[in-house]
Design an enzyme around this catalytic site. Structure first.
Site, PDB file in Angstrom:
ATOM      1  N   ASP A   2       0.826  -1.207   0.000  1.00 37.20           N
ATOM      2  CA  ASP A   2       0.000   0.000   0.000  1.00 37.20           C
ATOM      3  C   ASP A   2       0.860   1.256   0.000  1.00 37.20           C
ATOM      4  O   ASP A   2       1.969   1.269   0.542  1.00 37.20           O
ATOM      5  CB  ASP A   2      -0.900   0.005   1.250  1.00 37.20           C
ATOM      6  CG  ASP A   2      -2.054   0.989   1.093  1.00 37.20           C
ATOM      7  OD1 ASP A   2      -2.366   1.370  -0.047  1.00 37.20           O
ATOM      8  OD2 ASP A   2      -2.632   1.373   2.126  1.00 37.20           O
ATOM      9  N   HIS A  19       3.052   3.358  -9.064  1.00 38.43           N
ATOM     10  CA  HIS A  19       2.803   1.939  -9.351  1.00 38.43           C
ATOM     11  C   HIS A  19       4.006   1.295 -10.047  1.00 38.43           C
ATOM     12  O   HIS A  19       4.347   0.149  -9.770  1.00 38.43           O
ATOM     13  CB  HIS A  19       1.542   1.788 -10.218  1.00 38.43           C
ATOM     14  CG  HIS A  19       0.286   2.206  -9.500  1.00 38.43           C
ATOM     15  ND1 HIS A  19       0.013   1.826  -8.197  1.00 38.43           N
ATOM     16  CD2 HIS A  19      -0.771   2.966  -9.884  1.00 38.43           C
ATOM     17  CE1 HIS A  19      -1.159   2.327  -7.833  1.00 38.43           C
ATOM     18  NE2 HIS A  19      -1.645   3.036  -8.826  1.00 38.43           N
ATOM     19  N   LEU A 113       9.964 -21.033  -3.731  1.00 39.14           N
ATOM     20  CA  LEU A 113       8.903 -20.163  -3.203  1.00 39.14           C
ATOM     21  C   LEU A 113       7.579 -20.334  -3.952  1.00 39.14           C
ATOM     22  O   LEU A 113       7.548 -20.336  -5.180  1.00 39.14           O
ATOM     23  CB  LEU A 113       9.368 -18.697  -3.339  1.00 39.14           C
ATOM     24  CG  LEU A 113       8.331 -17.615  -3.016  1.00 39.14           C
ATOM     25  CD1 LEU A 113       7.956 -17.631  -1.539  1.00 39.14           C
ATOM     26  CD2 LEU A 113       8.857 -16.225  -3.412  1.00 39.14           C
TER      27      LEU A 113
HETATM   28  C1  IPE Z   1      -1.050   0.114  -3.647  1.00 40.16           C
HETATM   29  O1  IPE Z   1      -0.901   1.482  -3.630  1.00 40.16           O
HETATM   30  C2  IPE Z   1      -1.290  -0.470  -5.009  1.00 40.16           C
HETATM   31  C3  IPE Z   1      -2.654  -0.954  -5.304  1.00 40.16           C
HETATM   32  C4  IPE Z   1      -3.676  -0.964  -4.486  1.00 40.16           C
HETATM   33  C5  IPE Z   1      -2.896  -1.471  -6.634  1.00 40.16           C
HETATM   34  P1  IPE Z   1      -2.152   2.455  -3.698  1.00 40.16           P
HETATM   35  O2  IPE Z   1      -2.514   2.685  -5.103  1.00 40.16           O
HETATM   36  O3  IPE Z   1      -3.260   1.918  -2.830  1.00 40.16           O
HETATM   37  O4  IPE Z   1      -1.570   3.785  -3.085  1.00 40.16           O
HETATM   38  P2  IPE Z   1      -2.318   4.800  -2.109  1.00 40.16           P
HETATM   39  O5  IPE Z   1      -2.878   4.000  -0.968  1.00 40.16           O
HETATM   40  O6  IPE Z   1      -3.392   5.461  -2.906  1.00 40.16           O
HETATM   41  O7  IPE Z   1      -1.236   5.726  -1.678  1.00 40.16           O
HETATM   42 MG    MG Z   2      -4.016   2.288  -0.929  1.00 45.39          MG
END
Ligand code: IPE
Ligand code: MG
Length: 231
Positions: A2, A19, A113
């Site tokens: 996250d 991402h 793994l």
């Molecule tokens: C995690 O980061 C990736 C996915 C859920 C795909 P986020 O996209 O949730 O990033 P924040 O929480 O908005 O910062």
């Molecule tokens: Mg998030």
């Protein structure tokens, strides 16, 4: 995993950049977990609720995953990693479904793994699905309601091939499970890292593992009982 979006936005970059960097971190952490000979790793990659994001972001995430899987096939093989998925894959774009199926097939013989991608995954949905299967079996006369044990419910979960997680790491400082492995998390140790996923490092992983090694897991018993049972 996250905090990709917030990490990027704090740097004045787009969420997409977060991402991309997050995917790189996932690769590093997967390699480290394989090196440490940890037998199972689940990455909560896309939740049943993530469909509610702007459709451009959803599309970007799906495309990124397909590209990374294609690019990292060798990494999976070189590290003897076996790929699995949990969640309902049928709603994913067809080209991603094909890529996943190919990767699963190609890595089927690997013995290191077990890497599990939770994709279009939700803990409640997984439990509902298990309940539906069990009800159908009762209706067919194969089972009595009294036969429904924890082990039987477990065996009807998507993730029944894997043991319950010992440790759940959540990044970005959020103190919640967000519909992840609700049944399986009953006795998991939970480690909350303040770091956003793109800045999570092997060192942070080691810190989480060290924290885990210090925990006394009593599973409802007393500390004295646990100490007596030690060899
Ligand atoms: C995690 O980061 C990736 C996915 C859920 C795909 P986020 O996209 O949730 O990033 P924040 O929480 O908005 O910062
Ligand atoms: Mg998030």
């Amino acid at each position: 995993m996250d905090g990709n979006g917030r990490w990027a936005q704090a740097k004045g970059r787009s969420r997409y950049y977060g991402h991309i960097r997050g995917a790189r971190v996932a690769r590093k952490i997967i390699e480290e977990v394989a090196r440490l000979k940890i037998p199972h790793l689940t990455l909560f990659t896309f939740s049943t609720e993530n469909w509610m994001r702007p459709k451009e972001e959803v599309h970007f995430l799906m495309t990124l995953l397909r590209h990374r899987l294609r690019r990292e096939r060798n990494t999976l093989q070189n590290n003897n990693i076996k790929l699995h998925c949990v969640g309902d894959l049928s709603r994913l774009p067809l080209d991603l479904q094909t890529e996943i199926k190919d990767c699963i097939r190609e890595t089927r013989q690997n013995t290191g793994l077990n890497l599990i991608f939770a994709l279009n995954y939700g803990g409640r949905q997984e439990i509902c699905q298990a309940v539906r299967h069990l009800c159908q079996r009762v209706k067919n006369g194969e089972l009595e309601p009294a036969d429904i044990s924890e082990a039987l419910v477990h065996s009807h979960l998507d993730s029944s091939f894997a043991p319950d997680p010992d440790l759940i790491i959540r990044t970005s400082g959020e103190n919640r499970l967000s519909n992840f492995y609700l049944w399986q998390a009953a006795y998991s140790e939970i480690f909350i890292s303040q770091r956003n996923w793109p800045e999570f490092s092997a060192k942070d992983l080691h810190q989480a593992l060290h924290h885990f090694s210090q925990r006394e897991r009593r599973f409802g018993r007393t500390s004295e009982q646990i100490l007596q049972a030690l060899p």
